[in-house]
Design an enzyme around this catalytic site. Structure first.
Site, PDB file in Angstrom:
ATOM      1  N   ASP A  19       0.819  -1.203   0.000  1.00 54.10           N
ATOM      2  CA  ASP A  19       0.000   0.000   0.000  1.00 54.10           C
ATOM      3  C   ASP A  19       0.859   1.263   0.000  1.00 54.10           C
ATOM      4  O   ASP A  19       1.924   1.302   0.621  1.00 54.10           O
ATOM      5  CB  ASP A  19      -0.897  -0.015   1.248  1.00 54.10           C
ATOM      6  CG  ASP A  19      -2.063   0.947   1.139  1.00 54.10           C
ATOM      7  OD1 ASP A  19      -2.349   1.418   0.026  1.00 54.10           O
ATOM      8  OD2 ASP A  19      -2.687   1.228   2.173  1.00 54.10           O
ATOM      9  N   ASN A  67     -10.060  -2.622  -7.701  1.00 47.69           N
ATOM     10  CA  ASN A  67      -9.275  -1.695  -8.531  1.00 47.69           C
ATOM     11  C   ASN A  67      -9.887  -1.482  -9.914  1.00 47.69           C
ATOM     12  O   ASN A  67      -9.597  -0.486 -10.576  1.00 47.69           O
ATOM     13  CB  ASN A  67      -7.832  -2.198  -8.691  1.00 47.69           C
ATOM     14  CG  ASN A  67      -6.992  -1.980  -7.451  1.00 47.69           C
ATOM     15  OD1 ASN A  67      -5.977  -2.655  -7.249  1.00 47.69           O
ATOM     16  ND2 ASN A  67      -7.393  -1.051  -6.594  1.00 47.69           N
TER      17      ASN A  67
END
Length: 239
Positions: A19, A67
Site C-alpha cells: 500500500d 481496482n
C-alpha cells in the site's frame, strides 16, 4: 538478518499488502503510475531478500477486484506496467529461480495479459528458490464466492454430496489450493486493515503494520517485520 531474531522460526509464507504507491507519487509530484513503477522495483528487492532468508512463499496483493472501479486511465497505465513485468522480467525471474503463480479472476484481463500470465506460470513451474504469488484481479469475497459456486455446480451434477463438503473440500477449490496459509501479513503505509485480502486463508495469520509507503519499504524493514513475527507466540484458539 537482525542479530536477536530466531533463525529457526522463519515464516514459510509471507503475504504483503503493498500500500502507498499513489501517495508516494503524490508526495513527489509524480504521476500515480510512477509510484507503481517504484513499487515494482521494491517488490523485486523484497522477493530477492525473502528468498535469501529462506521464505518459501511470498504473496503480493498486486491488483484487487475493487481496482477495476478506478479511473480508466489509471487502469490502462497499470495494464501496461503488468505487460512489461510479465514480458520483460521473465529472464530475471528464471535466473533467480522464482516460481510465479497467480490468484484472482484472470478472465477479466485483456486476452494478451491472460496469455502472458499463463506463459509465465508454465515457464516458471519448476523453479524452486521461492514461489511468488501475484494476487491479480483478486478479492477474498470473490474467491470464496467462486469456490462456493464451483461446489454448488458439482453438487447439482451429483459429483459431490452436500453433506460431504468440509473445510478441506472448500480449500481444494480456492485459488490457493495446495498453498500453505500465510504465517505473516505485512501491510505498508500505516493502514491497519486487510482490505478483502485472503479472508479465508488468514484466519490465524500474524499481522504487522508498518508506516512506510510501499516504494520506501526496504529489506531492513522487512527483516524487522520478520523479527517481530519471530518473537510472537502463535495461538490457534487452543490456549
Amino acid at each position: 538478518m537482525t542479530t536477536d531474531s530466531n533463525p529457526t522460526k522463519i515464516p514459510a509464507h509471507v503475504s504483503i499488502i503493498m500500500d502507498g504507491n499513489g501517495r508516494w507519487a503524490k508526495k513527489k509530484h509524480l504521476p500515480t503510475i510512477a509510484g507503481h513503477r517504484a513499487g515494482a522495483a521494491t517488490a523485486r528487492a523484497i522477493t530477492e531478500h525473502a528468498a535469501k532468508m529462506g521464505i518459501q512463499y511470498l504473496t503480493l496483493y498486486t491488483f484487487s477486484s475493487e481496482n477495476w472501479l478506478r479511473d480508466k486511465a489509471w487502469i490502462n497505465d497499470f495494464m501496461g506496467l503488468l505487460r512489461w513485468y510479465l514480458g520483460s522480467e521473465i529472464k530475471d525471474i528464471m535466473a533467480q529461480g522464482v516460481r510465479v503463480r497467480v490468484i484472482g479472476d484472470r478472465t477479466l484481463f485483456p486476452e494478451d495479459i491472460q496469455t502472458l500470465i499463463a506463459e509465465t506460470e508454465i515457464k516458471t513451474q519448476h523453479n524452486t528458490t521461492i514461489t511468488v504469488i501475484l494476487a491479480l484481479s483478486y478479492g477474498g469475497r470473490d474467491e470464496i464466492l467462486r469456490a462456493v459456486r464451483t461446489l454448488a455446480t458439482k453438487a447439482q451434477r451429483g459429483e459431490i454430496a452436500p453433506e460431504a463438503i468440509d473445510i478441506a473440500t472448500l480449500e481444494g477449490v480456492l485459488d490457493t489450493a495446495s498453498m500453505p496459509h500465510p504465517d505473516l501479513l505485512i501491510r505498508t503505509s500505516g493502514e491497519q486493515r486487510i482490505s478483502n485480502f485472503l479472508l479465508w486463508q488468514m484466519a490465524y495469520t500474524e499481522f504487522v503494520f508498518v508506516p512506510e509507503l510501499w516504494p520506501d519499504f526496504t529489506p531492513e524493514i522487512f527483516e524487522q517485520a520478520i523479527n517481530d513475527y519471530q518473537h510472537r507466540k502463535r495461538r490457534y484458539g487452543t490456549d
